[in-house]
Design a protein around this motif. Structure first.
Motif, mmCIF file in Angstrom:
data_model
loop_
_atom_site.group_PDB
_atom_site.id
_atom_site.type_symbol
_atom_site.label_atom_id
_atom_site.label_comp_id
_atom_site.label_asym_id
_atom_site.label_seq_id
_atom_site.Cartn_x
_atom_site.Cartn_y
_atom_site.Cartn_z
ATOM 1 N N ILE B 183 0.831 -1.206 0.000
ATOM 2 C CA ILE B 183 0.000 0.000 0.000
ATOM 3 C C ILE B 183 0.862 1.251 0.000
ATOM 4 O O ILE B 183 2.049 1.208 0.323
ATOM 5 C CB ILE B 183 -0.983 0.058 1.199
ATOM 6 C CG1 ILE B 183 -0.250 0.273 2.524
ATOM 7 C CG2 ILE B 183 -1.845 -1.179 1.247
ATOM 8 C CD1 ILE B 183 -1.175 0.751 3.636
ATOM 9 N N THR B 184 0.238 2.361 -0.357
ATOM 10 C CA THR B 184 0.921 3.646 -0.342
ATOM 11 C C THR B 184 0.552 4.371 0.940
ATOM 12 O O THR B 184 -0.625 4.579 1.225
ATOM 13 C CB THR B 184 0.477 4.494 -1.554
ATOM 14 O OG1 THR B 184 0.730 3.726 -2.740
ATOM 15 C CG2 THR B 184 1.243 5.804 -1.626
ATOM 16 N N LEU B 185 1.567 4.708 1.706
ATOM 17 C CA LEU B 185 1.319 5.421 2.958
ATOM 18 C C LEU B 185 1.311 6.917 2.715
ATOM 19 O O LEU B 185 1.944 7.416 1.798
ATOM 20 C CB LEU B 185 2.399 5.064 3.984
ATOM 21 C CG LEU B 185 2.420 3.613 4.475
ATOM 22 C CD1 LEU B 185 3.674 3.347 5.293
ATOM 23 C CD2 LEU B 185 1.178 3.294 5.297
ATOM 24 N N VAL B 186 0.592 7.583 3.574
ATOM 25 C CA VAL B 186 0.534 9.041 3.541
ATOM 26 C C VAL B 186 1.666 9.559 4.419
ATOM 27 O O VAL B 186 1.968 8.953 5.452
ATOM 28 C CB VAL B 186 -0.853 9.466 4.099
ATOM 29 C CG1 VAL B 186 -0.904 10.923 4.444
ATOM 30 C CG2 VAL B 186 -1.957 9.076 3.127
ATOM 31 N N ALA B 245 -13.641 13.110 -1.867
ATOM 32 C CA ALA B 245 -13.117 13.815 -3.041
ATOM 33 C C ALA B 245 -11.840 14.577 -2.680
ATOM 34 O O ALA B 245 -10.855 14.570 -3.429
ATOM 35 C CB ALA B 245 -14.174 14.775 -3.565
ATOM 36 N N GLU B 246 -11.863 15.200 -1.507
ATOM 37 C CA GLU B 246 -10.680 15.956 -1.057
ATOM 38 C C GLU B 246 -9.490 15.018 -0.843
ATOM 39 O O GLU B 246 -8.351 15.360 -1.174
ATOM 40 C CB GLU B 246 -11.026 16.696 0.245
ATOM 41 C CG GLU B 246 -9.967 17.689 0.668
ATOM 42 C CD GLU B 246 -10.215 18.248 2.064
ATOM 43 O OE1 GLU B 246 -11.391 18.444 2.431
ATOM 44 O OE2 GLU B 246 -9.221 18.470 2.784
ATOM 45 N N PHE B 247 -9.779 13.835 -0.312
ATOM 46 C CA PHE B 247 -8.720 12.840 -0.107
ATOM 47 C C PHE B 247 -8.086 12.485 -1.450
ATOM 48 O O PHE B 247 -6.869 12.366 -1.574
ATOM 49 C CB PHE B 247 -9.304 11.596 0.577
ATOM 50 C CG PHE B 247 -8.261 10.640 1.093
ATOM 51 C CD1 PHE B 247 -7.757 10.765 2.375
ATOM 52 C CD2 PHE B 247 -7.775 9.610 0.291
ATOM 53 C CE1 PHE B 247 -6.787 9.899 2.857
ATOM 54 C CE2 PHE B 247 -6.805 8.734 0.766
ATOM 55 C CZ PHE B 247 -6.306 8.878 2.050
ATOM 56 N N GLY B 248 -8.950 12.361 -2.461
ATOM 57 C CA GLY B 248 -8.467 12.034 -3.808
ATOM 58 C C GLY B 248 -7.575 13.126 -4.360
ATOM 59 O O GLY B 248 -6.524 12.866 -4.950
ATOM 60 N N ARG B 253 -6.084 9.211 -4.459
ATOM 61 C CA ARG B 253 -7.030 8.091 -4.380
ATOM 62 C C ARG B 253 -8.388 8.654 -3.947
ATOM 63 O O ARG B 253 -8.629 8.862 -2.762
ATOM 64 C CB ARG B 253 -6.554 7.038 -3.364
ATOM 65 C CG ARG B 253 -5.255 6.335 -3.753
ATOM 66 C CD ARG B 253 -4.854 5.266 -2.749
ATOM 67 N NE ARG B 253 -4.569 5.800 -1.424
ATOM 68 C CZ ARG B 253 -3.420 6.368 -1.057
ATOM 69 N NH1 ARG B 253 -2.421 6.450 -1.924
ATOM 70 N NH2 ARG B 253 -3.240 6.829 0.168
ATOM 71 N N ALA B 254 -9.254 8.914 -4.904
ATOM 72 C CA ALA B 254 -10.564 9.497 -4.607
ATOM 73 C C ALA B 254 -11.542 8.392 -4.229
ATOM 74 O O ALA B 254 -11.472 7.280 -4.753
ATOM 75 C CB ALA B 254 -11.079 10.279 -5.799
ATOM 76 N N TYR B 255 -12.401 8.703 -3.284
ATOM 77 C CA TYR B 255 -13.401 7.721 -2.849
ATOM 78 C C TYR B 255 -14.787 8.329 -2.894
ATOM 79 O O TYR B 255 -15.002 9.436 -2.408
ATOM 80 C CB TYR B 255 -13.112 7.258 -1.413
ATOM 81 C CG TYR B 255 -11.853 6.422 -1.277
ATOM 82 C CD1 TYR B 255 -11.877 5.054 -1.555
ATOM 83 C CD2 TYR B 255 -10.652 6.990 -0.872
ATOM 84 C CE1 TYR B 255 -10.729 4.275 -1.419
ATOM 85 C CE2 TYR B 255 -9.497 6.226 -0.737
ATOM 86 C CZ TYR B 255 -9.541 4.870 -1.010
ATOM 87 O OH TYR B 255 -8.415 4.105 -0.877
ATOM 88 N N GLY B 256 -15.724 7.572 -3.446
ATOM 89 C CA GLY B 256 -17.117 8.010 -3.468
ATOM 90 C C GLY B 256 -17.894 7.355 -2.343
ATOM 91 O O GLY B 256 -17.320 6.711 -1.454
ATOM 92 N N LEU B 257 -19.201 7.511 -2.395
ATOM 93 C CA LEU B 257 -20.053 6.889 -1.380
ATOM 94 C C LEU B 257 -20.145 5.387 -1.618
ATOM 95 O O LEU B 257 -20.422 4.614 -0.716
ATOM 96 C CB LEU B 257 -21.449 7.524 -1.411
ATOM 97 C CG LEU B 257 -21.458 9.040 -1.198
ATOM 98 C CD1 LEU B 257 -22.877 9.585 -1.350
ATOM 99 C CD2 LEU B 257 -20.887 9.405 0.177
ATOM 100 N N PHE B 258 -19.939 5.011 -2.890
ATOM 101 C CA PHE B 258 -19.881 3.592 -3.258
ATOM 102 C C PHE B 258 -18.949 3.475 -4.443
ATOM 103 O O PHE B 258 -18.599 4.482 -5.074
ATOM 104 C CB PHE B 258 -21.281 3.055 -3.604
ATOM 105 C CG PHE B 258 -21.935 3.796 -4.734
ATOM 106 C CD1 PHE B 258 -21.702 3.437 -6.069
ATOM 107 C CD2 PHE B 258 -22.770 4.880 -4.483
ATOM 108 C CE1 PHE B 258 -22.287 4.146 -7.109
ATOM 109 C CE2 PHE B 258 -23.360 5.595 -5.526
ATOM 110 C CZ PHE B 258 -23.113 5.214 -6.844
#
Lengths: 309, 395
Positions: B183-186, B245-248, B253-258
């Motif tokens: 995985i990619t760490l922050v 979206a902000e995380f993306g 790596r953007a994440y939606g609700l699903f």
């Protein structure tokens, strides 16, 4: 140690106007303990009379930060608060000032459902005082027996019936259980002896580490006694040696009050409706057995007076 | 462990989540061990012992006390985290409702494991689904990377002043918690910047301005508090979408609700949570090669349930199977089936929906199991009829 006059002049931290019963032992106990320190206090209460009677929204009787979350977890809740205090203070996120932490619980919330959380918090060594107001039953829900209920007591779940004469078991000795955790300070007290209770509270709050006070708390509703007599019956519970006043400080036990004349147990039992059935002539053997057990417990305690336990 | 800014690090789900917690550096961490989440509290205890965090650890004597201590500490203005699984979450149950009712933004990692009886330590979702109505925000994670990323997002959503609710990040016991993934760490500083400082609006430790927490409410006020709480969790949906979206934007790596996988033109869709979605995607790829229109919808946010968005995404499907790794024991399928089917009710043209319970107590769910479900879906899509509304698979 402040005089009664000085104590009375201190700021009221649990104000009047609450809905606890007339004659309830809890308010004088809580008010006196909260007056035993000049430091800010953060408190929590287990579900029970104290919580219900003092915080019916939007009213509150608490002039200090206070939280209730559930019944069995007052010791765990105060653990979280006290740890947050240490963490935030260490990180410089809150001002560096001395704050005291107190958890209050009744005998149901302490002897029974809250025992595990209490044991955990004592063992971990949080810096807090746990106060149990012991009125000898689940009074908030209508007088059901707890493990603190006195022998033969008539409660709604240990009724004095035609074949069973009230509660059949001797009460759990919670103070001894607490002492077995090797806490730096634990004591039994009673609100009629304000100076003894106040001294003990002051000592407990000035001790570093987990401390415990088990306080006799008269309950006119569950004891079937008159409201105006509560403090009298608290005193008699001590003078009959049913509820000895003692403390264990750094492992050494000291009986803090020895009645000049030890009163017969019946003098305490007779005025209380919960023991009415014991005074039928055919139950004299029960009364005698109760007296014998009280005598034996008192003798055991006197043996330990001044000794390391 | 060195952080490779460009490269990746091989971590188990538990190690990655514990590492996220280290980067978050909560003020208080009540800890109680339970399989399969134990490694999280072990790792965290190590960080505390080595001074890698400024957190205070409370080694409580039960999960009930863990959540009680979380509540006390959070009400005292601390940022609080813990981890648990199965019976641990079940023992917390009473306190879960109190944490959300008191609007305390506690974050826990729940490593999904089956509830007893019979006792079983392996993966299913009966633990977190048992808590689905407890007022906690629930984020589900397919992979180690997503579980790690979700920890930061959960903290942000929970602490958002328009939300102020506790959140749990769920990922599959052993399958994700014990499997090593690259995985990619922050970076620590980026993580700190993303979550920001926690500034509690109220605190028990504000001794100069005492407040009463957890007062008794009667018939005149209880419902008002619950109404406010209900509005708050509804608002969490929008917050989760913008935080994802902000995380993306920040980390790529953007994440939606699903997540929709080959969903746009899909006619046969499996709706499924967590790691089993990966297996299902393999089946979809095989079917797509054969020219079949298979797809996956994997909810990430289950509480609050994004019913409008999911209904819209599934509106073009002909046949849908909701695969639940838990049985609601209602005689009417699992929770995912019930939520999705209910969400679709508003559509003018409703797809056919069936319930399949799979993989309880860690039973394997394989590509062939997914293919069998898609074969059934294909039949239903063609005939317009559901042959078997609900059944157990992977038996």
């Amino acid at each position: 140690m402040a005089t009664l006059k000085e104590l009375a002049k201190k700021e009221e931290r649990l104000t009047g106007g609450h809905r606890l019963c007339a004659g309830c032992g809890i308010p004088p106990i809580v008010r006196l303990i909260l007056r035993s320190t000049d430091c800010p206090v953060v408190a929590t209460s287990a579900t029970g009379c104290l919580e219900v009677g003092t915080t019916i929204y939007p009213y509150t009787s608490w002039n200090i930060p206070w939280i209730h979350s559930a019944f069995e977890n007052a010791a765990a809740t105060i653990s979280g608060i006290e740890t947050a205090y240490r963490s935030l203070k260490k990180q410089g996120k809150i001002p560096d000032r001395d704050v005291k932490f107190i958890a209050f619980g009744g005998d149901g919330g302490t002897y029974d459902i809250g025992l595990q959380a209490l044991s955990g918090a004592l063992e971990r060594g949080h810096n807090f005082l746990y106060v149990c107001y012991d009125n000898g039953a689940y009074m908030n829900t209508g007088i059901q027996r707890s493990s603190a209920t006195p022998l033969f007591s008539n409660t709604t779940t240990s009724p004095a019936g035609t074949v069973i004469e009230g509660k059949q078991q001797w009460r759990k000795d919670l103070t001894r259980i607490v002492v077995a955790h090797n806490v730096p300070y634990a004591a039994q007290a009673s609100p009629h002896n304000w100076s003894d209770l106040s001294k003990k509270a002051e000592k407990a709050l000035n001790t570093n580490g987990p401390t415990f006070l088990n306080v006799m708390s008269p309950c006119p509703l569950g004891w079937y006694t008159k409201s105006e007599d509560s403090i009298k019956w608290a005193k008699l519970s001590v003078d009959t040696c049913y509820w000895p006043l003692y403390e264990v400080e750094n492992g050494v036990l000291r009986v803090t009050y020895k009645p000049k004349e030890k009163k017969p147990l019946a003098e305490w039992l007779k005025p209380q409706g919960r023991f009415k059935h014991l005074f039928k002539p055919e139950n004299k053997n029960l009364l005698d057995a109760f007296q014998e057990r009280v005598d034996a417990e008192w003798a055991r305690l006197l043996e330990l007076d001044g000794k390391r336990v | 462990m060195a952080i490779a800014t460009k490269g990746q690090t091989g971590l188990t789900g538990n190690t990655a989540v514990a590492y996220a917690m280290k980067q978050i550096n909560p003020d208080v961490f009540p800890a109680y061990p339970i399989t399969p989440s134990t490694a999280i509290v072990e790792d965290f205890a190590g960080f505390v012992a080595d001074g890698a965090v400024t957190s205070e650890l409370i080694t409580v004597e039960s999960e009930h006390s863990a959540m009680s201590a979380c509540i006390g500490a959070s009400a005292a203005g601390a940022r609080v985290m813990t981890a648990t699984s199965a019976q641990g979450l079940a023992l917390m149950w009473e306190m879960l409702y109190i944490a959300s009712g008191m609007r305390l933004p506690i974050v826990i990692a729940n490593v999904n494991r089956a509830l007893s009886a019979p006792i079983n330590i392996h993966c299913d979702h009966s633990d977190s689904m048992g808590a689905r109505d407890s007022g906690w925000i629930q984020l589900y994670s397919e992979t180690v990377q997503e579980a790690y990323d979700n920890m930061f997002m959960a903290m942000r959503i929970a602490e958002d002043t328009n939300v102020l609710l506790p959140a749990m990040v769920c990922f599959d016991g052993f399958i994700t918690s014990h499997a090593i993934e690259n995985i990619t760490l922050v970076e620590d500083a980026d993580a700190r910047e993303f979550i920001g400082q926690y500034k509690p609006g109220h605190s028990l430790l504000n001794v100069d301005n005492p407040a009463t927490y957890g007062a008794m409410t009667l018939q005149d006020t209880y419902i008002t508090f619950k109404h406010q709480q209900s509005q708050a969790i509804a608002r969490a949906k929008g917050v989760a979408a913008s935080v994802g979206a902000e995380f993306g934007k920040k980390f790529g790596r953007a994440y939606g609700l699903f997540e929709g996988y080959r969903l746009e033109d899909a006619e046969e869709v499996i709706v499924i949570l967590n790691s089993a979605a990966g297996t299902t995607k393999v089946a979809v790829d095989e079917l797509r090669k054969q020219g079949k229109k298979a797809g996956v919808l994997r909810p990430r946010l289950f509480r609050p349930f994004p019913f409008e968005e999911i209904a819209k995404a599934l509106s073009g499907a002909k046949a849908i199977a909701c695969l639940d790794r838990v049985d609601s024991m209602s005689g009417f399928g699992g929770p995912l089936f019930n939520e999705v089917r209910s969400a679709l009710y508003e559509l003018d043209k409703r797809p056919k929906v069936m319930s399949r319970i799979y993989g309880l107590g860690g039973r394997d769910y394989k590509v062939k199991d997914a293919l069998e479900v898609y074969a059934e879906l294909e039949k239903t899509a063609a005939s317009g009829k559901v042959e078997t509304l609900q059944k157990y698979i992977t038996l």
